[in-house]
Enzyme design. Structure first.
Site, short mmCIF file in Angstrom:
data_model
loop_
_atom_site.label_atom_id
_atom_site.label_comp_id
_atom_site.label_asym_id
_atom_site.label_seq_id
_atom_site.Cartn_x
_atom_site.Cartn_y
_atom_site.Cartn_z
N GLN A 1 0.86 -1.18 0.00
CA GLN A 1 0.00 0.00 0.00
C GLN A 1 0.90 1.23 0.00
O GLN A 1 1.76 1.38 0.87
CB GLN A 1 -0.92 0.04 1.23
CG GLN A 1 -1.94 1.18 1.07
CD GLN A 1 -2.77 1.46 2.30
OE1 GLN A 1 -2.22 1.70 3.38
NE2 GLN A 1 -4.08 1.45 2.17
N TYR B 1 -6.26 11.16 4.03
CA TYR B 1 -4.85 11.41 3.69
C TYR B 1 -4.75 12.09 2.32
O TYR B 1 -5.75 12.55 1.78
CB TYR B 1 -4.06 10.10 3.75
CG TYR B 1 -4.02 9.56 5.17
CD1 TYR B 1 -3.32 10.25 6.17
CD2 TYR B 1 -4.71 8.41 5.53
CE1 TYR B 1 -3.30 9.78 7.48
CE2 TYR B 1 -4.69 7.93 6.84
CZ TYR B 1 -3.99 8.62 7.80
OH TYR B 1 -3.97 8.17 9.09
N ARG C 1 -7.83 2.53 -2.72
CA ARG C 1 -8.60 2.44 -1.47
C ARG C 1 -9.27 3.78 -1.19
O ARG C 1 -8.59 4.81 -1.09
CB ARG C 1 -7.70 2.05 -0.31
CG ARG C 1 -8.53 1.71 0.92
CD ARG C 1 -7.73 1.09 2.04
NE ARG C 1 -8.51 0.03 2.64
CZ ARG C 1 -8.52 -0.24 3.95
NH1 ARG C 1 -7.79 0.44 4.79
NH2 ARG C 1 -9.27 -1.22 4.42
N GLY D 1 -8.88 -7.26 8.80
CA GLY D 1 -7.73 -6.60 9.39
C GLY D 1 -7.31 -7.25 10.70
O GLY D 1 -6.57 -8.23 10.73
N ARG D 2 -7.85 -6.69 11.79
CA ARG D 2 -7.37 -7.08 13.12
C ARG D 2 -7.51 -8.57 13.40
O ARG D 2 -6.67 -9.15 14.09
CB ARG D 2 -8.12 -6.25 14.17
CG ARG D 2 -7.78 -4.76 14.08
CD ARG D 2 -8.83 -3.94 14.78
NE ARG D 2 -10.13 -4.09 14.12
CZ ARG D 2 -11.31 -3.88 14.69
NH1 ARG D 2 -11.36 -3.51 15.95
NH2 ARG D 2 -12.43 -4.03 14.01
#
Ligand SMILES: Cc1cc2nc3c(=O)[nH]c(=O)nc-3n(C[C@H](O)[C@H](O)[C@H](O)COP(=O)(O)O)c2cc1C
Length: 385
Positions: A112, A194, A242, A352-353
């Site tokens: 990424q 971002y 993304r 993810g987690r």
């Protein structure tokens, strides 16, 4: 609905284990490891432990790994020295080992690529301790700086055209490095407020030149870079973008208020060559625009492009709660996810987690053993187990 048995879930889970083929990408199943910053690459160099960490997820059966965000080669990109760089011989040698080990385990992997734009480091207070970005000048479309819970405000001058072009060239250079090292594509981090998202969002892009204007015009920065990456790599080299509605400053923010807005936003990006959209949500089951179709569902429907969904798969608490230090119990939401996947809302599912605490998540899911999944604890972020 009666609680599904292990056998019921195992039958339903087969939809996750169908191969995927599109956008230049062939995957053995629909499971994607979501990009997760770990801050465990001292000096920006991913070490043998980083390679082993990703290899372990490939061995566990993840179809596609998207690495943690990695800095593009521009001095304004980063806010944290222990997040890996995607430039420099030392860091790229580390990434070569990562890609080789993941491939040896039969996995696929994309880096990424990340530039924080004008995001104050304090937004991740609690995860990071140092609030000084250490960067002389952060670059963003209109000099707007925000932080976690703090709406962006004008604090700096807008980026010059030269700065924008240099950042664009840095993205292309990083993607060309990924191609050369043998990665299976690249993901551009254009979500969460971002740099790319600062160009997309009306609140942070007040420019009146080529890079500003209506929502479609505000995609030009990203679209130009996607074209540049295509030209510097190969026609079949997958480019994943993304995106998210929400920002780290504002969970309720909307990039697109209506399906028509979203369609206008997506069209130039598809035209530029985005192969797959990765639609970031904190909870996959939350629908957009007052419907039960989530963002990945809407993006797929409006763009005709494959999509990845994400957000609290098999976990009770969403990610920001756990970034602030809370644990999360498991949540039996697999049947709901599989129903949406099976009806074709999206193509791929990022986790993810749950994959940080349990590299064997895919095998457990295939066995229908949702009851054997492990809860998430933020303590898991301390090491690369
Ligand atoms: C520790 C941590 C670091 C993250 N870092 C990134 C990142 O570098 N880039 C990104 O796009 N998302 C990042 N995310 C968001 C995840 O990719 C994912 O969207 C989010 O955790 C929701 O998925 P989950 O509920 O399955 O964990 C991060 C999340 C966590 C928990």
């Amino acid at each position: 609905m009666a609680k599904p048995t292990r056998a019921d879930l195992a039958r339903m889970a087969e939809t996750l284990f169908r191969p995927f083929e599109a956008g230049g990408l062939s995957l053995p199943n629909r499971i994607v490891m979501a990009p997760m910053t770990r801050c465990l690459s001292p000096g920006g160099v991913p070490g043998a432990d980083v390679a082993a960490y990703y290899r372990r997820r490939a061995e566990g059966g993840v179809g596609l790994i998207i690495t943690e965000g990695t800095w593009i080669p521009h001095p304004s990109a980063s806010n944290e020295p222990d997040v890996p760089r995607f430039y420099g011989m030392d860091a790229l040698a580390g990434w070569q080992r990562v890609v080789d080990e993941v491939h040896a385990a039969g996995g696929k992997i994309m880096p990424q690529l990340w530039h924080i734009g004008q995001t104050a480091k304090t937004e991740l207070e609690g995860l990071f301790t140092d609030t000084d970005s250490g960067v002389d000048r952060q670059v963003g479309p209109s000099g707007m700086v925000g932080a976690l819970g703090v709406m962006p405000r004008p604090l700096d001058r807008p980026a010059t055209i030269e700065e924008i072009e240099a950042v664009g060239a840095a993205y292309v250079e990083a993607a060309a490095s990924a191609y050369r090292l043998g990665f299976d594509g690249v993901e551009l981090h254009a979500a969460h407020g971002y740099l790319f998202d600062q160009f997309f969002w009306h609140a942070t892009n007040l420019r009146e030149d080529h890079y500003g204007g209506d929502l479609a015009a505000r995609t030009r920065f990203a679209a130009d870079i996607v074209r540049g990456i295509r030209a510097a790599t190969a026609p079949g080299f997958p480019i994943v973008l993304r995106i998210s509605q929400w920002k780290m400053h504002d969970y309720a923010a909307k990039l697109a208020e209506t399906p028509a807005d979203l369609e206008r936003f997506l069209a130039p990006l598809v035209d530029a060559g985005v192969d797959i959209f990765h639609c970031s949500q904190r909870r996959f089951w939350e629908g957009e625009f007052g419907t039960d179709l989530n963002l990945a569902g809407w993006v797929k429907k409006l763009s005709g492009t494959p999509t990845i969904t994400v957000g609290s798969v098999t976990l009770q608490q969403e990610m920001l709660v756990t970034l602030r230090g809370e644990p999360s119990a498991t949540e039996p939401n697999l049947a709901q996810l599989l129903t949406l996947l099976d009806r074709g809302d999206f193509d791929l599912v990022a986790v993810g987690r749950a994959l940080i605490v349990d590299p064997d998540w895919p095998a457990k899911i295939r066995a229908g053993a949702e009851d054997a999944l492990l809860p998430y604890s933020p303590a898991a972020l301390a090491t690369l187990a």
